[in-house]
Each structure stands twice: as structure tokens, then as C-alpha cells.
Design a protein around this motif. Sequence first.
Motif, PDB file in Angstrom:
ATOM      1  N   SER A 252      68.713 -32.199  19.556  1.00 49.00           N
ATOM      2  CA  SER A 252      68.733 -30.768  19.220  1.00 49.00           C
ATOM      3  C   SER A 252      69.292 -30.552  17.823  1.00 49.00           C
ATOM      4  CB  SER A 252      69.562 -29.999  20.248  1.00 49.00           C
ATOM      5  OG  SER A 252      68.965 -30.053  21.528  1.00 49.00           O
ATOM      6  N   GLU A 253      70.332 -31.323  17.485  1.00 45.94           N
ATOM      7  CA  GLU A 253      70.916 -31.227  16.149  1.00 45.94           C
ATOM      8  C   GLU A 253      69.910 -31.657  15.080  1.00 45.94           C
ATOM      9  OE1 GLU A 253      74.312 -33.710  16.502  1.00 45.94           O
ATOM     10  OE2 GLU A 253      75.299 -32.421  18.003  1.00 45.94           O
TER      11      GLU A 253
ATOM     12  N   ASP B 138      63.619 -30.526  20.769  1.00 42.38           N
ATOM     13  CA  ASP B 138      64.055 -30.338  22.148  1.00 42.38           C
ATOM     14  C   ASP B 138      63.378 -31.390  23.018  1.00 42.38           C
ATOM     15  OD1 ASP B 138      64.765 -29.553  24.673  1.00 42.38           O
ATOM     16  OD2 ASP B 138      63.742 -27.612  24.626  1.00 42.38           O
TER      17      ASP B 138
ATOM     18  N   ALA C  90      71.502 -33.717  23.040  1.00 45.08           N
ATOM     19  CA  ALA C  90      72.200 -32.841  22.093  1.00 45.08           C
ATOM     20  C   ALA C  90      72.003 -33.318  20.657  1.00 45.08           C
ATOM     21  CB  ALA C  90      73.692 -32.797  22.436  1.00 45.08           C
TER      22      ALA C  90
END
Length: 256
Positions: free
Chosen positions: A186-187, A191, A183
Amino acid sequence: MARNLDPHQRDARLQEIRRQNEADRRRARLLYGVAIGVVVALVAVVVVAVVLSGGGGDDEVAYPEGTTLTSPDDPASGGFLVGEPGEVEVVVYEDYQCPFCRDLEEESGELLRELAAGTDASLVRRPVAILDRVSDGYSSRAAAAAACVGEADPDALEAWGAQVFAEQPAEGGAGLPDERLVAIASEAGVDVGQCVEEGRYLGWATATTEAAAAELDRLSTPTVLVDGERVTGADGGYPSPDDLRAAVDAALGAQG
């Protein structure tokens, strides 16, 4: 019919039967030996095939693309070049479970990114894993995830690493779950879900840590090298921003 034979004929017949039985037994032993030999040969072929293929994959190490090698002959001796190449090389060896690495990031992260953005210095992030024993394997998981991020986008490694350090768990726990490492990536704009989920670079995390230990007289984290020279603070610990800036300026001056 044998009852109609005289004694000499019976003896001759019995001897012939014994010779035939012995020949049959020899032939059976020979066939058995041949069969065993074939089985052994087949097993040997299978063993050789497994060895040549890397033991079914257990001993294979996947290396992330895009690493900058500190030892050209060792593919495990790699870190990720962040930002633009510069005149001098700054290499930071860091373990994401290391509290002092977190402190270095908090105090000098802005300067390191400033160096990476300019042309004075090249910044190479070198993830290692030396604290698995106090983090239930988290050091290796985080280093492997860092390789996933660095391969996808080295520049994203800065934002990812800063946030991972900001959320650093206490020693002795399980560490951040893989889902959180993904995560955070992703931020940061990448990916790496599949890469982290399959543990693609866990073997590399071990290999690159061993390579780092071989390169340095003493592998501790954080370790900062400027043009190959270890830079420390006044107390022998990690360097302050002023220490880093001074070391870079000295290296630039030595180059004329």
C-alpha cells in the motif's frame, strides 16, 4: 394340499420348488452383480472427473500476469520486468529471507533501478523461495506477495522489495506477517490485500523456484545474470555495483 399328493408327485413338486429357489438365487446374484457394477462405474466416473478437473484444485497453479519468461515453454519461469526494456537483460534471483540478497539490495539497489530507468539494460526481478526451512514458510509467502505486487504494478516492486529487505526478520522466525507485506505494498501504491490473503500465488512460488533450479547449474541467492551469464564478486559471492556495471558494459560492447 401337498398332503394329498402321492410320493412321486411330492418328489416332483419338491424338485420344482428347488429349481425355482435356485433360479431365484441366481437372479438375485445377477442383480447384485449388476448393482455393484453400476456403483463401480459411477465411482470411476467421479474419479476421472476429479482427475480431469485437477484434483479439486489442490494441484492447480495460478500464474501471475505480466511475467517475462526465461524459458518460453515454462509458464513458471517468469520474473517481472521493472522499468524500460534495454539492450541487455539483467535478471536477479532473490529470496526475501536471504541476508545476502538484502546486502545486494542495500549495495546495488540504486544501480539496478538506474539500469531499469535507462535503455542500457532490462531489469527482471525473479522471486524464489529456498529458505522456507529456516523461516517457517516466510520465503514462499514473501515470493507469493511479490508476485501479487509485480502483477499489479512491476515498478512498485522496487519500492516494495527494498522495504521488505529493510525489515527482513532474523532467520528461524515466522517472518513478516502477511498484513505487513500488504501494508508495504500500500505504501508503494498498490492494493494486494485480497491476493495475499487468499495465497493466490503460493503455488507459483514453489513452481518458479523449481523452474529456476532447472535453469541454473546451481540455484543460490542472490544470483545475478547479465545476458544469461552469471556475475559474481571477486570472492565468488554476489557482485558489487562495480562488478554489475562492468558486466553490463561488457555485454553492451559484445553487441557492438
